[in-house]
Design a protein around this motif. Sequence first.
Motif, mmCIF file in Angstrom:
data_model
loop_
_atom_site.group_PDB
_atom_site.id
_atom_site.type_symbol
_atom_site.label_atom_id
_atom_site.label_comp_id
_atom_site.label_asym_id
_atom_site.label_seq_id
_atom_site.Cartn_x
_atom_site.Cartn_y
_atom_site.Cartn_z
ATOM 1 N N PHE A 149 0.798 -1.487 0.080
ATOM 2 C CA PHE A 149 0.208 0.038 -0.056
ATOM 3 C C PHE A 149 0.772 1.163 -0.128
ATOM 4 O O PHE A 149 1.840 1.279 0.692
ATOM 5 C CB PHE A 149 -0.954 0.067 1.167
ATOM 6 N N LYS A 150 0.598 2.166 -0.892
ATOM 7 C CA LYS A 150 1.440 3.379 -1.075
ATOM 8 C C LYS A 150 0.807 4.466 -0.689
ATOM 9 O O LYS A 150 -0.486 4.855 -0.476
ATOM 10 C CB LYS A 150 1.546 3.406 -2.818
ATOM 11 N N HIS A 151 1.725 5.472 0.074
ATOM 12 C CA HIS A 151 1.256 6.664 0.572
ATOM 13 C C HIS A 151 2.017 7.738 0.152
ATOM 14 O O HIS A 151 3.173 7.858 0.081
ATOM 15 C CB HIS A 151 1.433 6.586 2.054
ATOM 16 N N PHE A 152 1.173 8.728 -0.400
ATOM 17 C CA PHE A 152 1.778 10.088 -0.888
ATOM 18 C C PHE A 152 2.150 11.196 0.164
ATOM 19 O O PHE A 152 0.799 11.662 0.708
ATOM 20 C CB PHE A 152 1.109 10.518 -2.066
ATOM 21 N N MET A 153 3.198 11.615 0.427
ATOM 22 C CA MET A 153 3.628 12.642 1.579
ATOM 23 C C MET A 153 3.589 13.917 0.757
ATOM 24 O O MET A 153 3.721 15.036 1.170
ATOM 25 C CB MET A 153 4.808 12.363 2.174
ATOM 26 N N VAL A 182 6.208 4.878 0.518
ATOM 27 C CA VAL A 182 5.964 6.099 0.635
ATOM 28 C C VAL A 182 6.617 6.962 -0.550
ATOM 29 O O VAL A 182 7.657 6.531 -0.968
ATOM 30 C CB VAL A 182 6.410 6.780 1.892
ATOM 31 N N HIS A 183 5.993 7.997 -1.255
ATOM 32 C CA HIS A 183 6.459 8.821 -1.890
ATOM 33 C C HIS A 183 6.815 9.924 -0.877
ATOM 34 O O HIS A 183 5.874 10.651 -0.232
ATOM 35 C CB HIS A 183 5.599 9.491 -2.840
ATOM 36 N N ALA A 184 8.079 10.044 -0.736
ATOM 37 C CA ALA A 184 8.892 10.702 0.301
ATOM 38 C C ALA A 184 9.016 12.344 -0.241
ATOM 39 O O ALA A 184 10.028 12.345 -0.695
ATOM 40 C CB ALA A 184 9.794 10.342 0.829
ATOM 41 N N VAL A 238 9.695 4.878 -2.226
ATOM 42 C CA VAL A 238 9.867 4.826 -3.640
ATOM 43 C C VAL A 238 10.752 5.997 -3.876
ATOM 44 O O VAL A 238 10.947 6.940 -3.490
ATOM 45 C CB VAL A 238 8.472 4.870 -4.377
ATOM 46 N N HIS A 239 11.158 5.767 -5.477
ATOM 47 C CA HIS A 239 12.171 6.782 -5.975
ATOM 48 C C HIS A 239 12.921 7.603 -5.144
ATOM 49 O O HIS A 239 12.774 8.906 -5.203
ATOM 50 C CB HIS A 239 11.412 7.743 -7.081
ATOM 51 N N VAL A 240 13.802 7.153 -4.320
ATOM 52 C CA VAL A 240 14.898 7.653 -3.696
ATOM 53 C C VAL A 240 15.887 8.453 -4.638
ATOM 54 O O VAL A 240 16.423 7.928 -5.712
ATOM 55 C CB VAL A 240 15.660 6.870 -2.986
ATOM 56 N N MET A 288 9.315 16.039 -13.248
ATOM 57 C CA MET A 288 8.799 14.790 -12.601
ATOM 58 C C MET A 288 9.223 14.965 -11.047
ATOM 59 O O MET A 288 10.000 15.841 -10.755
ATOM 60 C CB MET A 288 9.476 13.393 -13.008
ATOM 61 N N SER A 289 8.568 14.129 -10.237
ATOM 62 C CA SER A 289 8.833 14.473 -8.987
ATOM 63 C C SER A 289 9.219 13.063 -8.258
ATOM 64 O O SER A 289 8.699 12.081 -8.355
ATOM 65 C CB SER A 289 7.620 14.963 -7.832
ATOM 66 N N PRO A 290 10.308 13.029 -7.201
ATOM 67 C CA PRO A 290 11.242 14.185 -7.185
ATOM 68 C C PRO A 290 11.872 14.491 -8.415
ATOM 69 O O PRO A 290 12.020 13.710 -9.102
ATOM 70 C CB PRO A 290 12.168 13.551 -6.209
ATOM 71 N N THR A 315 11.079 2.890 -12.732
ATOM 72 C CA THR A 315 11.035 3.830 -13.721
ATOM 73 C C THR A 315 10.187 4.984 -13.353
ATOM 74 O O THR A 315 10.222 6.248 -13.627
ATOM 75 C CB THR A 315 10.712 3.545 -15.262
ATOM 76 N N ASP A 316 9.106 4.540 -12.590
ATOM 77 C CA ASP A 316 7.974 5.575 -12.246
ATOM 78 C C ASP A 316 7.335 6.183 -13.656
ATOM 79 O O ASP A 316 6.934 7.136 -13.896
ATOM 80 C CB ASP A 316 8.662 6.766 -11.585
ATOM 81 N N HIS A 317 7.278 5.234 -14.671
ATOM 82 C CA HIS A 317 6.810 5.428 -16.057
ATOM 83 C C HIS A 317 5.473 6.019 -16.207
ATOM 84 O O HIS A 317 4.714 5.343 -15.690
ATOM 85 C CB HIS A 317 6.713 4.033 -16.629
#
Length: 487
Positions: A149-153, A182-184, A238-240, A288-290, A315-317
Amino acid sequence: MSLLIRGGTVVNADQSFRADVLCEGDKIVAVGPDLQAPAGARVVEAGGAYVMPGGIDPHTHMQLPFMGTTASEDFFTGTAAGMAGGNTLIIDFVIPGPNDAPLDAFKQWSSWAEKSAGDYSFHVAVTNWNETISEQMGVLTREHGVNSFKHFMAYKGALLVEDDVLLQSFTRCLELGAVPSVHAENGEVVYLMQKSLLAAGITGPEGHPLSRPSSIEAEAAGRAITIAGMAGSPVYIVHVSARETVEAIARARAGGQRVYGEILAQHLLVDESVYYDKDWKKAAAHVMSPPFRSKDHQEALWAALASGTCQTTATDHCCFMIEQKLMGKDNFTGIPNGTAGIEDRMAVLWSEGVRKGRLTPNEFVAVTSANCAKIFNIYPQRGVIQPGADAALVVWDPEASRTISAKTHHQKVDYNVYEGLTVTGIPAVTVSGGKVVYEKGELKVEKGAGKYIKRPTFPSVVTAQTLRNTLTAPKGVKREPVAAVTP
Ligand code: URP
Ligand code: ZN
Ligand code: ZN
């Protein structure tokens, strides 16, 4: 249908060895020397090539409705482009709005994904907190094979959730044996930074990285790690993209926390100078973020992969055509966030990683499939070439080259962040469901051939153990495990 891959070198995360690989239907049934081709079998000659597990991209957004538009790549075109790049599984995100029921959103995304050419699975985002969401998370794990489960900060006013939601949802994940991610980025600070940049007259794409410095990523990552520590749950970031985030993950792991980090291939190669391109369209294409960072972060990201501090690559495609990016022509906060990359991740990682000595071939397999399969609990069904595993693999030609361009890629987007880069080490053949789906530069895909891959939860005893370790009582105090957790 039988398929024999003959004469290659099998590369798994733990070892490499010369072997043929025999597939029957959609399974690998034998791996060894001098295997005989059954009558009528298709034979792929792999002499001089590596035979590796198909890539798993754990972070894609096909046809995502986002920022007032919809991502241009759909599940058919996106999984097909992925297979041209050696991938045989994506894990996409079901993202309910804050007032939507997760199960309704799951059904919506599932219907969109029916046209997938390649296999797919789903994380589900938690964008609010209430009894229904908590209950439906349980249904998703038990009945639909969702274990993350993903959480957007970030994304204030849209998807952002506060710390109280994180704690409650992480605790629920622990109870279910699921992995929270998390999207941190500190979305509140980003919002204020955006307002002051606009007020100062900075309206172009360069405002995007200025509003999202690496410190606000590291702050949010640190906060998510702290909250996961309180809940006793693991957490996957995710996406560090920043050195400081890598350091926060390393500290937490050294302290015994189960924290995982994912790195996008784009962040390893592209740097922040792209936002200062005089051509607005080119600069906006990279929003794109980050955001892309200064070059000094890139070596930290490569080192994080080699050292195991971060375990996966993605990739966060999330494709938007230039025309869609124009939505933010006069205000960078209106530029839809997202870039493409599913077709190029594996080749870029091989060419810039393995060939430049930053990763070994076995580490390449670890960070492109095996670790992801382990973290999201589908190993050894995926992530390894061995009997019993799915026939989802790539025959890799380490000497062949390709120059990346939007003019020739299969991705449904009109730019490529690696435009003009020549990569050496590319897929020769991709096999999905036991069938050749990509060969000699040509896709042989079928709409709807992709399967949904269920991912079971982890046994609660494993996660409960994590919680007990966290909640060690002071000497002489008897503390019961949190009631919700099954020992
Ligand atoms: O810019 C990005 N990454 N767009 C997709 C949504 C997300 O944050 O993952
Ligand atoms: Zn994100
Ligand atoms: Zn994303």
